[in-house]
Design an enzyme around this catalytic site. Structure first.
Site, short mmCIF file in Angstrom:
data_model
loop_
_atom_site.label_atom_id
_atom_site.label_comp_id
_atom_site.label_asym_id
_atom_site.label_seq_id
_atom_site.Cartn_x
_atom_site.Cartn_y
_atom_site.Cartn_z
N ASP A 89 -45.55 -85.20 77.88
CA ASP A 89 -45.97 -84.80 76.54
C ASP A 89 -46.64 -83.43 76.54
OD1 ASP A 89 -45.29 -86.75 74.39
OD2 ASP A 89 -46.13 -88.14 75.82
N GLU A 119 -46.20 -84.37 69.83
CA GLU A 119 -46.37 -84.43 71.30
C GLU A 119 -47.85 -84.17 71.64
OE1 GLU A 119 -43.90 -85.74 72.30
OE2 GLU A 119 -42.01 -84.69 72.02
N HIS A 122 -49.66 -87.31 71.11
CA HIS A 122 -49.43 -88.23 72.23
C HIS A 122 -50.36 -87.88 73.40
CE1 HIS A 122 -45.09 -88.79 70.55
NE2 HIS A 122 -46.03 -89.21 69.73
N TYR A 126 -53.38 -90.27 75.27
CA TYR A 126 -53.59 -90.60 76.70
C TYR A 126 -55.03 -90.29 77.08
CZ TYR A 126 -48.50 -90.42 76.47
OH TYR A 126 -47.21 -90.62 76.09
N GLU A 186 -36.25 -87.26 75.96
CA GLU A 186 -36.66 -88.14 74.86
C GLU A 186 -35.96 -89.49 74.91
OE1 GLU A 186 -39.00 -87.48 72.78
OE2 GLU A 186 -39.26 -85.31 72.94
N GLU A 220 -40.98 -90.86 69.35
CA GLU A 220 -39.96 -90.37 70.29
C GLU A 220 -38.55 -90.66 69.77
OE1 GLU A 220 -41.23 -88.42 72.12
OE2 GLU A 220 -43.08 -89.14 72.97
N HIS A 223 -37.59 -87.91 67.68
CA HIS A 223 -37.30 -86.71 68.49
C HIS A 223 -35.89 -86.80 69.09
CE1 HIS A 223 -41.94 -86.59 69.23
NE2 HIS A 223 -41.61 -86.51 67.95
FE LIG Z 1 -44.19 -87.55 73.09
FE LIG Z 2 -40.99 -86.49 72.16
#
Ligand SMILES: [Fe+2]
Ligand SMILES: [Fe+2]
Length: 345
Positions: A89, A119, A122, A126, A186, A220, A223
């Site tokens: 990511d 992204e 994302h 995390y 992806e 995702e 994407h």
């Molecule tokens: Fe992602």
């Molecule tokens: Fe992605």
């Protein structure tokens, strides 16, 4: 053939949507959503915007308790997968603007911009997971694994080399290789990891993390569809680039990626995770690869694999009503994903 970044200021660009092209067009860069050529891209944009979510709204207190009770095999898999996802990511957030510089359809630029933003979300998720679930020491170890674990280092280098080849030599062919690499990333690279989390979820473990992963997977999937749309249009507009030899090379990229993903999936799970044997991982990744190739209109690599070996994964990841294929979706089916209280932000 070498290609150039689109001009930032281009008063001589074409407004006529009929002249618009995904790559190599003469764009003004003006975003006119009432004057588009690629209608799917504006629908995609709206779907992506409706998927907005905030990681910190997912509670993770129970996950912190569950994490301590995972088996050492489960914990190791969990850590390594998070480490790989962190890398992917972050890489996407950094690299997508490099691609966008060469895309000459504003409605598609808009989608890639939202993708870049997602992204970043994302990556934020995390950080939130690591802050909530494990100690500061473990968190640091996980952040370093992308370069300390030799398996991970090799994988990450393979992906990044493909992106860097385009940055160093911006040719039409290298752009297509980068688009294919994105599509593979992806559509293949995330999936061993996702299915591992769903295996934990099926056993009632780490359910907060599983919810985060479901939100990520929903993004995702858009994407994946976005790059599917880009590849299809580029192919339609530039048939001369898709010689049998070059098409074979793109298929070869997918083959290498499948081999990497299978060996990665088997390495992180060590045949120790319930419901995710070495054999199932191999069949699952090959099955996914066939789906991805069919969507691009390419010949599949593993015609012998016709059955989804883990059908329950699809029902699991569909619990939020995730549509798995944007292009088969009706325009009106999207809905707001969460009710957000703006006063509290
Ligand atoms: Fe992602
Ligand atoms: Fe992605």
């Amino acid at each position: 053939m070498e290609i150039h970044k689109k001009k930032l200021f281009n008063e001589l660009g074409d407004r006529d949507w009929g002249k618009r092209r995904i790559i190599g067009g003469n764009t003004t860069n003006l975003i006119e959503l009432n004057n588009v050529k690629y209608d799917w891209a504006t629908r995609m944009y709206r779907t992506m915007m409706n998927n907005f979510w905030i990681p910190e709204e997912v509670p993770l207190a129970q996950d912190a308790k569950d994490y301590k009770n995972l088996s050492s095999a489960e914990r190791q898999s969990y850590d390594k997968i998070i480490s790989f996802l962190i890398f992917l990511d972050s890489l996407q957030t950094t690299n997508l603007p490099n691609i966008n510089d060469f895309i000459t359809a504003p409605e598609v630029n808009l989608c890639i911009t939202v993708q870049t933003f997602q992204e970043a979300v994302h990556s934020q998720s995390y950080s939130y997971i690591l802050d909530s679930v494990c100690s500061a020491d473990v968190r640091d170890q996980i952040y370093n694994q992308w370069r300390e674990d030799q398996h991970l280092l090799k994988r990450n280098r393979f992906i990044t080399d493909l992106y860097e080849r385009f940055i160093e030599q911006p040719t039409e062919e290298n752009l297509l290789r980068t688009i294919m690499a994105n599509y593979i990333l992806e559509g293949i690279y995330f999936y061993s990891g996702f299915s591992f989390f769903y295996c934990l979820g099926r056993q009632g473990k780490m359910l907060g993390t599983v919810s985060v992963i479901k939100y990520i997977q929903r993004d995702e999937l858009t994407h994946l569809s976005l790059f599917q749309g880009i590849m299809r249009e580029v192919r339609k507009e530039n048939p001369h680039l898709f010689t049998p030899q070059f098409t074979e090379e793109l298929r070869g990229m997918m083959r290498t990626a499948v081999e990497h993903e299978i060996s990665w999936g088997q390495y992180i799970t060590q045949n120790q995770i319930e419901g995710l044997s070495d054999e199932i991982i191999e069949l699952y990744i090959k099955y996914l690869s066939n789906q991805r190739m069919q969507k691009l209109g390419f010949e599949v690599l593993y015609p012998e694999v016709t059955e989804h070996p883990m059908k329950w994964v699809e029902s699991f990841s569909n619990m939020n009503g995730i549509k798995t294929d944007f292009f088969e979706q009706k325009v009106t089916t999207y809905s707001k994903s969460a009710n957000l209280n703006w006063d509290e932000l």
